[in-house]
Design a protein around this motif. Sequence first.
Motif, PDB file in Angstrom:
ATOM      1  N   MET A   1      31.331 -26.174 -53.337  1.00 11.59           N
ATOM      2  CA  MET A   1      31.363 -25.924 -54.758  1.00 11.59           C
ATOM      3  C   MET A   1      32.743 -25.399 -55.128  1.00 11.59           C
ATOM      4  SD  MET A   1      29.315 -26.239 -57.312  1.00 11.59           S
ATOM      5  CE  MET A   1      27.573 -25.981 -57.277  1.00 11.59           C
ATOM      6  N   PHE A   3      35.771 -24.819 -58.490  1.00  6.00           N
ATOM      7  CA  PHE A   3      35.787 -24.154 -59.794  1.00  6.00           C
ATOM      8  C   PHE A   3      36.737 -24.859 -60.742  1.00  6.00           C
ATOM      9  CE2 PHE A   3      34.521 -20.845 -56.869  1.00  6.00           C
ATOM     10  CZ  PHE A   3      33.439 -20.282 -57.526  1.00  6.00           C
ATOM     11  N   GLU A  11      35.672 -19.389 -65.886  1.00  7.89           N
ATOM     12  CA  GLU A  11      35.556 -20.041 -64.585  1.00  7.89           C
ATOM     13  C   GLU A  11      34.166 -20.650 -64.488  1.00  7.89           C
ATOM     14  OE1 GLU A  11      35.149 -18.045 -60.380  1.00  7.89           O
ATOM     15  OE2 GLU A  11      37.250 -18.006 -61.026  1.00  7.89           O
ATOM     16  N   ALA A  13      31.647 -22.976 -62.053  1.00  6.24           N
ATOM     17  CA  ALA A  13      31.412 -23.568 -60.738  1.00  6.24           C
ATOM     18  C   ALA A  13      31.004 -25.024 -60.913  1.00  6.24           C
ATOM     19  CB  ALA A  13      30.321 -22.803 -59.996  1.00  6.24           C
ATOM     20  N   ASP A  15      30.613 -28.802 -58.548  1.00  6.86           N
ATOM     21  CA  ASP A  15      30.628 -29.501 -57.269  1.00  6.86           C
ATOM     22  C   ASP A  15      31.975 -30.202 -57.084  1.00  6.86           C
ATOM     23  OD1 ASP A  15      29.198 -30.936 -54.961  1.00  6.86           O
ATOM     24  OD2 ASP A  15      29.865 -32.600 -56.234  1.00  6.86           O
ATOM     25  N   ASP A  42      27.381 -23.499 -67.471  1.00  8.43           N
ATOM     26  CA  ASP A  42      27.845 -22.361 -66.695  1.00  8.43           C
ATOM     27  C   ASP A  42      26.704 -21.369 -66.566  1.00  8.43           C
ATOM     28  OD1 ASP A  42      29.301 -20.348 -65.470  1.00  8.43           O
ATOM     29  OD2 ASP A  42      30.204 -19.664 -67.332  1.00  8.43           O
ATOM     30  N   GLU A  62      36.627 -26.202 -52.985  1.00  8.77           N
ATOM     31  CA  GLU A  62      36.171 -25.442 -51.829  1.00  8.77           C
ATOM     32  C   GLU A  62      36.578 -26.146 -50.536  1.00  8.77           C
ATOM     33  OE1 GLU A  62      32.112 -23.376 -50.276  1.00  8.77           O
ATOM     34  OE2 GLU A  62      31.934 -25.350 -51.172  1.00  8.77           O
TER      35      GLU A  62
END
Length: 122
Positions: A1, A3, A11, A13, A15, A42, A62
């Motif tokens: 995940m 951002f 911010e 999150a 995928d 969000d 990530e």
Amino acid sequence: MGFFIYDSSREVAVDDRTLVHLQVVIVDKFRRNERFAMTLFDQKRLVTVWMTPQSPLQFVYEGNRQPKLNRVWLDQLSDTSAMTGMLQLIPEPAEQCPVDPGALPGRSRRNVKGWRTATRPG
């Protein structure tokens, strides 16, 4: 995940696979000096931000490998945004031949429907 970060104050999150598709569509729109709204979810809230080429954005992944791009999804995201003036996530459609960003040459080139691939160092 990963951002999506807007103006260091918001911010969201997202995928990694979805994030790379948003990044390609957003950068392509900014190259054409387009302004538009973008809506993301969000933490069970709907967040809409106004996007301009001057908007301070960050795409933070990530993983260390960029997912393959789905040309059909890129086209649908871009087309939907052009019709409504708002970039919104839509479900990813199936595609026969995804684009492997790691296999692209080190210079920009045009591929399907005018999408520009980013110049990669090295």
